[in-house]
Motif scaffolding. Sequence first.
Motif, mmCIF file in Angstrom:
data_model
loop_
_atom_site.group_PDB
_atom_site.id
_atom_site.type_symbol
_atom_site.label_atom_id
_atom_site.label_comp_id
_atom_site.label_asym_id
_atom_site.label_seq_id
_atom_site.Cartn_x
_atom_site.Cartn_y
_atom_site.Cartn_z
ATOM 1 N N ILE A 130 50.967 62.642 66.126
ATOM 2 C CA ILE A 130 51.065 61.185 66.211
ATOM 3 C C ILE A 130 50.239 60.546 65.100
ATOM 4 C CG2 ILE A 130 50.336 59.174 67.559
ATOM 5 C CD1 ILE A 130 51.167 60.741 70.080
ATOM 6 N N PHE A 131 49.021 61.029 64.920
ATOM 7 C CA PHE A 131 48.138 60.405 63.931
ATOM 8 C C PHE A 131 48.424 60.849 62.497
ATOM 9 C CE2 PHE A 131 45.918 58.960 67.631
ATOM 10 C CZ PHE A 131 45.348 57.762 67.220
ATOM 11 N N SER A 132 49.248 61.882 62.337
ATOM 12 C CA SER A 132 49.682 62.265 60.987
ATOM 13 C C SER A 132 51.071 61.708 60.676
ATOM 14 C CB SER A 132 49.695 63.790 60.827
ATOM 15 O OG SER A 132 50.637 64.375 61.709
ATOM 16 N N GLY A 133 51.682 61.040 61.661
ATOM 17 C CA GLY A 133 52.974 60.393 61.430
ATOM 18 C C GLY A 133 54.194 61.247 61.700
ATOM 19 N N GLU A 134 54.007 62.456 62.240
ATOM 20 C CA GLU A 134 55.154 63.339 62.511
ATOM 21 C C GLU A 134 55.871 62.963 63.804
ATOM 22 O OE1 GLU A 134 54.346 67.647 61.770
ATOM 23 O OE2 GLU A 134 52.349 66.924 61.219
ATOM 24 N N ILE A 135 55.151 62.449 64.762
ATOM 25 C CA ILE A 135 55.755 61.942 65.999
ATOM 26 C C ILE A 135 55.668 60.419 65.947
ATOM 27 C CG2 ILE A 135 55.489 61.754 68.506
ATOM 28 C CD1 ILE A 135 54.529 64.631 68.557
ATOM 29 N N THR A 136 56.816 59.752 66.114
ATOM 30 C CA THR A 136 56.864 58.311 65.896
ATOM 31 C C THR A 136 57.395 57.517 67.094
ATOM 32 O OG1 THR A 136 59.070 58.537 64.914
ATOM 33 C CG2 THR A 136 57.186 58.604 63.407
ATOM 34 N N ASN A 137 57.830 58.221 68.160
ATOM 35 C CA ASN A 137 58.365 57.529 69.330
ATOM 36 C C ASN A 137 57.764 58.142 70.589
ATOM 37 O OD1 ASN A 137 60.332 56.827 71.585
ATOM 38 N ND2 ASN A 137 61.326 55.761 69.883
ATOM 39 N N TRP A 138 57.411 57.308 71.556
ATOM 40 C CA TRP A 138 56.791 57.799 72.783
ATOM 41 C C TRP A 138 57.708 58.720 73.580
ATOM 42 C CZ3 TRP A 138 51.885 57.930 73.146
ATOM 43 C CH2 TRP A 138 51.091 56.967 72.519
#
Length: 278
Positions: A118-126
């Motif tokens: 999440i904090f590296s931008g790989e996961i973008t949706n809950w």
Amino acid sequence: MIAILAMVFLTGCKNNSSKITIVGSSAMQLLAEQAGNDYRLAHPNSNIVVQGGGSGTGLSQVQAGAVEIGTSDVFAETQKGIKASALRDHPIAVVGIVPITNKDTGVKNLSRQQLEKIFSGEITNWRQVGGKDEEITVINRSKGSGTRSSFEDIVLKGKKAVRSQEQDSNGTVKKIVSSTPGTISYISFPYANDKNIQKISLDGVKPTNKNITTNAWPLWSYEHMYTKGKPNKQIQKFINYMLSDKVQDELIPKIGYLSVNQMKVKRDSNNRITKIGN
């Protein structure tokens, strides 16, 4: 008249020498302010001034001799431009860091890998982590924040953080996350007692001080007070107060920190964890 002027001058010098300015970590500001107030009540001639500004500011200001004490969530030797050998470290407390989300996300637990992504931008949706179909909005702390440095060292481990909005303080972060759908950030434990935010567990482990003592909860850092070399008697007296039973056993747990005396493990400047006593 000359004698009176001399007395005024000497009195002024004495008053100035009793002033201790503490600048730096916003995570430690709550503790430093409360302890400073209590110390002033017990020592009427003292003058304790506490300001935030971030760990980087605290370290650079104390190194420059602009303040008597610089507070920091990170070890001085990890910061560029800081000559750690010229400073003296006084570890005062331990503070936990907890990821927080807006309550509408539907998520209460993440794995460490999910948090990293999440904090590296790989996961973008809950939805990708079991929550609702909603875009993730990351709120980061400002550069120079010791909380940010500690969080990224432990969570991202060298990965680049996703570009995001940045905020200076724990209080501002909490306010934004509580009122903005889809947001995630992280704050220090003492600021996290708010029913309007969701504290996130990691791999099923809850963010508690008890779990910090064994590193079962890995997101934590020391609260350091740094002085430029050996402190004078006035400053050492205040540091001794910060390490006294009154602060360590009463004030620190009361406002959500953890006494250094409670830790069963220790962390070095390279983030290596070892058991205390081994």
